[in-house]
Design an enzyme around this catalytic site. Structure first.
Site, PDB file in Angstrom:
ATOM      1  N   PHE B 113      15.103  -7.420  -5.029  1.00  0.00           N
ATOM      2  CA  PHE B 113      13.809  -6.756  -5.014  1.00  0.00           C
ATOM      3  C   PHE B 113      12.906  -7.373  -6.066  1.00  0.00           C
ATOM      4  CE2 PHE B 113      11.894  -2.695  -3.424  1.00  0.00           C
ATOM      5  CZ  PHE B 113      12.424  -2.762  -2.163  1.00  0.00           C
ATOM      6  N   GLN B 229      -1.048   1.858  -8.602  1.00  0.00           N
ATOM      7  CA  GLN B 229      -0.462   0.653  -8.006  1.00  0.00           C
ATOM      8  C   GLN B 229      -1.027   0.356  -6.624  1.00  0.00           C
ATOM      9  OE1 GLN B 229       3.984   0.303  -6.859  1.00  0.00           O
ATOM     10  NE2 GLN B 229       3.679  -1.100  -8.549  1.00  0.00           N
ATOM     11  N   HIS B 231       0.056  -1.799  -3.511  1.00  0.00           N
ATOM     12  CA  HIS B 231       1.240  -2.473  -2.971  1.00  0.00           C
ATOM     13  C   HIS B 231       0.802  -3.741  -2.248  1.00  0.00           C
ATOM     14  CE1 HIS B 231       4.848  -3.231  -0.615  1.00  0.00           C
ATOM     15  NE2 HIS B 231       5.487  -2.320  -1.323  1.00  0.00           N
ATOM     16  N   LEU B 241       2.754   0.959   5.093  1.00  0.00           N
ATOM     17  CA  LEU B 241       3.558   0.155   4.178  1.00  0.00           C
ATOM     18  C   LEU B 241       4.529  -0.762   4.924  1.00  0.00           C
ATOM     19  CD1 LEU B 241       4.598  -0.256   1.229  1.00  0.00           C
ATOM     20  CD2 LEU B 241       6.179   1.603   1.665  1.00  0.00           C
ATOM     21  N   GLU B 244       8.842  -3.868   0.481  1.00  0.00           N
ATOM     22  CA  GLU B 244       9.118  -5.033  -0.350  1.00  0.00           C
ATOM     23  C   GLU B 244      10.465  -5.640   0.032  1.00  0.00           C
ATOM     24  OE1 GLU B 244       7.795  -4.665  -4.364  1.00  0.00           O
ATOM     25  OE2 GLU B 244       9.698  -5.378  -5.122  1.00  0.00           O
ATOM     26  N   ARG B 275       4.621  -6.273  -8.551  1.00  0.00           N
ATOM     27  CA  ARG B 275       3.641  -5.932  -7.512  1.00  0.00           C
ATOM     28  C   ARG B 275       2.202  -6.186  -7.927  1.00  0.00           C
ATOM     29  NH1 ARG B 275       6.328  -0.367  -5.072  1.00  0.00           N
ATOM     30  NH2 ARG B 275       7.952  -1.449  -3.910  1.00  0.00           N
ATOM     31  N   HIS B 340      -0.976   2.669  -3.356  1.00  0.00           N
ATOM     32  CA  HIS B 340       0.418   3.000  -3.074  1.00  0.00           C
ATOM     33  C   HIS B 340       1.053   4.010  -4.011  1.00  0.00           C
ATOM     34  CE1 HIS B 340       4.406   2.469  -1.507  1.00  0.00           C
ATOM     35  NE2 HIS B 340       4.884   1.997  -2.648  1.00  0.00           N
ATOM     36  N   ARG B 375       4.825  -0.210 -11.702  1.00  0.00           N
ATOM     37  CA  ARG B 375       6.176   0.188 -11.351  1.00  0.00           C
ATOM     38  C   ARG B 375       6.875  -0.907 -10.549  1.00  0.00           C
ATOM     39  NH1 ARG B 375       8.394   2.004  -6.841  1.00  0.00           N
ATOM     40  NH2 ARG B 375       6.483   2.613  -5.763  1.00  0.00           N
TER      41      ARG B 375
END
Lengths: 405, 562
Positions: B113, B229, B231, B241, B244, B275, B340, B375
Site C-alpha cells: 500500500f 485528504q 484521494h 473511489l 489504492e 496520497r 476523501h 493519512r
C-alpha cells in the site's frame, strides 16, 4: 443530459390515504443512476419523497427498490438503461411497465414523455413504511438473527491466526460480499408463498458460517436449517435472487451449497429435491425434452433402470402428486394423458440430441464452483466456449452440475 | 428516559468497536446510529488495514511510515500506541470471523500500500471495511443483551450537566419522529467524517460531520481541521473511489501522453507515494495541460494479471463497469483527485478523551492525531478500531466510577423549539436546503482543495458565512413525523456549515504547505513556525484559534521524499 419521467409508487402514512403513483420529470445524464433521478426530484420538487440512501456506489445497501418491476439497487441502475428497459418491455408486451390502477399525480402525468415512464416501487415481501422505505427489521433482520449469525469456534482461539485453506476463505467471501440490501428478499418467490421462509439473504449468511472452517457447529447449523420447514428445502430454485443480487452473491447457490453439505451430513431431503433435479438432468440427457411420464418415477424411485420399484415413501409421494398432475393436465401445463404413457415420448429431430449431449460433456469438463471471487467475470469463460459453438446459455447447466446435485 | 452507562453515537467501525469494548468491561451500552449500522460508511474502506505482524516487520517501521506520511504533524505517542496495538487487533478480528485473505500456507497474507516501507496491509478482497464491519455487527447481535441498538435514531445535541460534563444526548427516532433525551455517564462520538461538505466526494451522503459539529457546539476543541485528504483515484464527476489497492497490485498512473508521470514526482515509490504527493502530481499534470479533456489522468490496471484483478479487486471491476462503463481489465480508467478523508476533528488524547469530561471521540470524527497532515492508506480502519477500543474501555472505566448526573430537560426543549421553527417556515420563504448544500460543496471543492491560496480560502469563508445566514430561513417540504428526511437534512446542513467554517479558518491560518494543506502562496513546509496543531474553539463570533504542540518521541522531522 436527457429528460426522463419517473413514476414513483408513493405512500405517505400520515396522510390517511392509500398508496398512489406520482410522476416526476428529471433531467440528467443517462449514465447517472435511478437514485440520482429520485434525489433530483427530492431536491428540486418534493423533499418529502422518502428513500433510504447513502453511498451512491452500491456498497451500503440502503436503496433497495424495484425498478420496472425488477428488484435492485437504485444507485446501481443507470437511468438510461432503466428507460431502455421500460421501452423494451412496452415493445414486447404492448403495455408499459407502469400500472394504471392507482391515481396519478404530478406534472408528468400530462406530458408526452410520461407515455412510458420508468416505474419505481418499494421492495416486495416487506411492509412499506413511507414511499420507498420498507420495514426491513420485521422481514429481513429477524431472519438474519434466526440463523445464529456469528462465528461459533471451538475452545480458546489460537495464539496467532487460525490456519485455514486459502480457497475456503475466498469461497465464503462470496457470501461475505452481501451488503444486506434486501433485493433478493424482495424478489423471492418462495417468500411470497411462505412469508416464514428464512429466505435467500439469511441463508446466504448461514452458508458464510457453514463454509467457514473456523466454525465448530457446522453439524448443528445444518440440522437446524434443514429441519426447519421454512429452511433450506423451502427454496424453489427459481433464480430470482441471483438475478436481483447487485453484488454477485448468488444467494440460491449458497442455499444449494447448504443442501449439498446437509446431504453429506446424511440429512434426508424431505422434497426429494436432489432426486427430482437429477430426474430432469437424466431425462433431458436421454431425450432432449422433458418426458413427464418418466418424471415421477425418476424423482421418487431413481436408480432402477426402466422398472418401477418404489419404496414406501416413493409410493406415498407419487400418490400425493396425483392431484397436482390432474390440475396440470386440466390447465394445459401438462400434456394430455395419452402422451403420459411411457415410451410414447418423441426424440429430437436429426442430430439435435448429439448437441444436447455435447452440452452435458461441456458441463462435466467444467465442473467447478461458480464463485466470482475465484473465476472472474463471464467474459473469460466465454472465449473458448464460443469457438466450440456453445453459447452462454449452457452456463446454468454447468453451474448446477458443479453444485453436485 | 433511556439510560446507559456508555452511549455510543455512530455505528461504523469506531462506534461498534467502542460499544463492544465497553460491553466487555461489564457496563451497559447503548449504540445510536442515524442509519442502520451496516449502512455506515466504514463499508467503503476497500483496500485493507495496516499492521506490522509479519516476521521481519516492526511497529517502529509502521510508526515511522505513518509519521513521515503525516508530514510530521502526527502526534508520535498516539502513532506508537496505534502501531504497537495493531497486530493484536488484526488477530482479534480474525478470531471473531473476518475472512482475511490467506497466503498459500493458509496464514494471513498481505498486499502493498501507499507510503509503506513493507507489505503490511491485511485485506478481504477489496471489501475489507465491509467485511470487518459486518463481523462486528454480528458481535453486536450476539451481545444484544448488553448492548442496546438504536438503529435509525438521529442525534442533534449533547447534554452537559451543571459541572460542564457530558451526560447525554438529544435524539430523534427517525421512524416516528419522537424526540428523547438519552442519559449516560460517558458519551462517545463516532459519527465519521465530513466529506459531504465537498462536492464531489468519495464519502457517502451521511458523512455530514455530525459529531464534529456537536462536540464543537458543546465547547470541545477541534484540531487540524485544515487537513482534508484528496484521494488520488476517484471517478471524475461522481467521486467514486478506486481503491489504492489497485496501485498496490501494480497499476500505473498515466497522463494523456501515455507517460508514467510519477517518475518525475516520486521516483522511488512511484504510484505508491503518499496520497497528498500523488494527488498533487496528478493535479499538476492536469493543470499543466497533460491531462485528458475531462480533467483527468488515467489509471491503468490492465498491467495487473486478470485473475489477480478478479480475485483481489473485484469491487472496482464492478465500479468501473457499473459507474464508468469501463472494463478495467481491458482499458485504463479516467480518474482525478477527489475529497476523501477528514484528518482533523475533535481533539482527543490517546484514550479518546476530549476537552469535555465524559465526552469521547473516535475514528474519523476524532483527531488524536495519528494522521497529522496526511493519512496513509489502510491506516483509517486501524485508527477506528484501536481508538474505538481504547475510548470504549476508558468510557466504561469512567462510567464505573461515576453516577448519573442530574440532567436538565432544557436541551431537549431547545431542540424541540428548533424543530418547530424549521417546520413552521413557509415554502418559498428562503432557499431550498439542497441548493445551499450544492453551493457549499462546489465552493469548497473549488477553493479549499488540493491547491489553496489566501484569496481563495478567504472567498470560500465569506460564502460559508453567507450560507450560514441563508440556512436560517431555508425551508423544508416535509412537515410529517415519519421518516422526515427533509428535516434531518436541514439539521445536517447546519453541521456541514460549522465544519466548513472551521476548515476555512484553519486553512487560512496555516501559512505553509504541509501534507494535504498546500498553499501556493506559501509552498514550503516551515517547521520553525508551523510544526504545531491549530486548535479551534467555538465562540459567538466564530472559531477562536489557539495552538498546541506536536508530540515528538523519537522521530525528528526531516525532509519528506518518496
Amino acid at each position: 443530459m436527457a429528460e426522463y419521467t419517473i413514476k414513483v409508487r408513493r405512500f405517505q402514512p400520515e396522510s390517511g390515504e392509500g398508496p398512489y403513483w406520482e410522476q416526476f420529470n428529471v433531467d440528467l445524464d443517462p449514465s447517472l443512476s435511478v437514485l440520482d433521478g429520485l434525489l433530483q426530484a427530492k431536491d428540486k420538487e418534493d423533499g418529502s419523497l422518502a428513500v433510504r440512501c447513502s453511498c451512491r456506489a452500491a456498497i451500503c445497501g440502503s436503496c433497495g427498490m424495484k425498478v420496472n418491476g425488477q428488484s435492485t439497487l437504485g444507485c446501481k441502475t443507470q437511468i438510461g438503461e432503466a428507460q431502455e428497459q421500460a421501452d423494451k418491455m412496452k415493445a414486447a408486451t404492448g403495455v408499459s411497465a407502469a400500472e394504471a390502477d392507482s391515481p396519478i399525480r404530478g406534472e408528468g402525468s400530462d406530458l408526452g414523455s410520461a407515455d412510458n415512464p420508468i416505474v419505481i416501487e418499494p421492495m416486495g415481501n416487506m411492509p412499506v413504511i413511507k414511499d420507498l422505505i420498507t420495514d426491513m427489521e420485521s422481514t429481513h433482520w429477524t431472519k438474519i438473527r434466526r440463523v445464529t449469525p456469528w462465528l461459533l469456534p471451538h475452545g480458546e482461539p489460537p495464539e496467532r491466526e487460525y490456519v485455514v485453506d486459502p480457497e475456503s476463505m475466498i469461497d465464503i467471501t462470496q457470501s461475505m460480499a452481501c451488503i444486506q440490501c434486501g433485493a433478493c428478499v424482495s424478489s423471492c418467490l418462495s417468500m411470497e408463498a411462505d412469508p416464514g421462509f428464512i429466505g435467500p439473504a439469511a441463508l446466504a449468511k448461514a452458508y458464510r458460517f457453514v463454509g467457514d472452517p473456523r466454525d465448530a457447529e457446522t453439524e448443528e447449523r445444518l440440522h437446524d436449517l434443514a429441519e426447519d420447514p421454512h429452511g433450506i428445502y423451502d427454496c424453489t430454485h427459481c433464480f430470482s435472487c441471483i438475478d436481483a443480487c447487485p453484488k454477485g452473491v448468488a444467494p440460491m447457490d449458497q442455499i444449494m451449497r447448504l443442501r449439498r453439505r446437509a446431504g453429506e451430513e446424511g440429512i434426508e431431503d424431505p422434497n426429494s429435491g436432489h432426486d427430482h433435479e437429477m430426474a430432469f438432468v437424466k431425462i433431458i440427457e436421454k431425450k432432449g425434452t422433458l418426458d413427464e411420464s418418466l418424471l415421477l418415477q425418476e424423482s421418487f424411485a431413481p436408480g432402477v433402470k426402466g422398472k418401477l420399484k418404489p419404496s414406501k415413501r416413493a409410493i406415498k409421494e407419487m400418490l400425493g402428486s396425483i392431484p397436482t398432475a390432474i390440475r396440470g393436465i386440466k390447465t394445459g401445463k401438462m400434456r394430455s394423458l395419452p402422451k403420459l404413457i411411457p415410451g410414447v415420448h418423441h426424440k429430437l429431430p436429426g442430430g439435435a440430441q448429439d448437441d444436447v449431449q455435447a452440452i452435458y460433456r461441456h458441463a462435466e469438463t467444467h465442473n467447478e464452483e461458480f464463485n466470482l471471487y475465484i473465476k472472474g467475470e463471464e467474459g473469460e469463460l466465454a472465449e473458448d466456449d464460443v469457438e466450440k459453438g456453445i453459447e452462454r446459455s449452457t452456463e446454468p447447466a454447468g453451474q448446477e452440475a458443479s453444485n453436485g446435485q | 428516559m433511556p439510560s446507559h452507562d456508555v452511549l455510543v453515537i455512530g455505528a461504523g467501525l469506531a462506534g461498534q468497536r467502542a460499544a463492544l469494548a465497553a460491553a466487555e468491561e461489564g457496563v451497559s451500552v447503548g449504540i445510536i446510529s442515524k442509519v442502520h449500522p451496516v449502512r455506515s460508511h466504514s463499508n467503503a474502506a476497500q483496500g485493507g488495514i495496516n499492521a506490522a505482524l509479519n516476521p521481519g516487520d516492526s511497529w517502529e517501521s509502521h510508526a515511522f511510515d505513518t509519521i513521515k506520511g503525516s508530514d510530521y504533524l502526527g502526534d508520535q505517542d498516539a502513532v506508537e500506541v496505534m502501531t504497537r496495538e495493531a497486530p493484536e487487533e488484526i488477530l482479534h478480528l480474525e478470531h471473531l470471523g473476518v475472512t482475511f485473505h490467506r497466503n498459500e500456507e493458509g496464514k494471513l497474507g498481505t498486499r502493498a500500500f501507499g507510503g509503506a516501507s513493507a507489505a503490511r496491509t491485511y485485506y478481504v478482497a477489496d471489501i475489507t471495511g465491509q467485511a470487518i464491519m459486518h463481523v462486528l455487527y454480528e458481535q453486536l447481535m450476539k451481545y444484544s443483551e448488553q448492548i442496546a441498538r438504536y438503529e435509525e435514531w438521529f442525534c442533534s445535541s449533547l447534554a452537559l450537566d451543571e459541572n460542564g460534563e457530558c451526560c447525554g444526548v438529544v435524539t430523534r427516532n427517525v421512524a416516528d419522529g419522537s424526540m428523547e433525551l438519552f442519559q449516560a455517564k460517558s458519551v462517545i462520538l463516532a459519527t465519521g467524517g465530513n466529506g459531504q461538505v465537498w462536492r464531489p466526494t468519495t464519502n457517502a451522503l451521511i458523512c455530514t460531520g455530525d459529531g464534529i459539529a456537536m462536540a464543537y457546539r458543546a465547547g470541545a476543541k477541534l484540531m487540524d481541521m485544515e487537513m482534508i485528504q484528496y484521494h488520488p483515484t476517484t471517478l471524475a464527476g461522481k467521486g467514486f473511489l478506486i481503491t489504492e489497492g489497485a496501485r498496490g497490485e501494480g497499476a500505473h498512473l498515466l497522463n494523456a501522453n501515455g507517460e508514467r508521470f510519477m517518475e518525475k514526482y516520486a521516483p522511488n515509490k512511484m504510484e505508491l507515494a503518499s496520497r497528498d504527493v500523488v494527488s498533487r502530481a496528478e493535479q499538476t499534470e492536469i493543470n499543466e495541460g497533460r491531462g485528458f479533456p475531462d480533467g483527468t489522468v488515467a489509471l491503468d490496471i490492465t498491467v495487473v494479471p486478470k485473475k489477480r484483478v478478479h480475485e483481489a479487486l473485484r469491487e472496482i471491476v464492478l465500479v468501473g463497469r457499473d459507474f464508468a462503463g469501463v472494463d478495467i481489465t481491458r482499458e485504463p480508467i479516467h480518474i482525478k483527485p477527489g475529497n476523501h478523508y477528514t484528518m482533523g476533528g475533535v481533539k482527543t488524547d490517546i484514550d479518546g478523551r476530549t476537552d469535555i469530561p465524559g465526552l469521547y471521540s473516535a475514528g474519523e470524527t476524532a483527531c488524536v492525531s495519528v494522521h497529522g497532515g496526511n493519512r496513509l492508506g489502510a491506516n483509517s480502519l486501524l485508527d477506528t478500531l484501536i481508538f474505538g477500543k481504547r475510548s470504549g474501555r476508558d468510557a466504561a472505566a469512567r462510567a464505573k466510577r461515576t453516577d448519573y448526573a442530574r440532567i436538565s430537560k432544557q436541551v431537549l426543549e431547545d431542540e424541540e423549539n428548533l424543530v418547530a421553527d424549521l417546520m413552521s417556515r413557509e415554502k418559498g420563504s428562503g432557499r431550498r436546503i439542497s441548493e445551499i448544500k450544492l453551493e457549499l460543496g462546489q465552493t469548497m471543492d473549488g477553493k479549499v482543495a488540493v491547491f489553496r491560496d489566501e484569496a481563495g480560502i478567504q472567498e470560500a469563508l465569506e460564502i460559508v458565512k453567507r450560507l450560514k445566514e441563508e440556512a436560517k430561513t431555508a425551508y423544508i417540504d416535509d412537515h410529517g413525523s415519519v421518516f422526515n428526511q427533509d428535516l434531518i437534512a436541514a439539521i445536517e446542513l447546519g453541521y456541514m456549515l460549522d465544519n466548513a467554517e472551521c476548515t476555512c479558518v484553519a486553512a487560512l491560518e496555516r501559512k505553509e504547505s504541509r501534507g494535504a494543506q498546500y498553499r501556493t502562496d506559501y509552498p514550503e513546509r516551515n517547521d520553525e513556525e508551523w510544526l504545531k496543531h491549530i486548535d479551534l474553539e467555538r465562540t459567538d463570533d466564530g472559531p477562536e484559534l489557539s495552538y498546541s504542540e506536536v508530540t515528538i518521541t523519537q522521530w525528528e522531522p526531516q525532509e519528506r521524499t518518496y
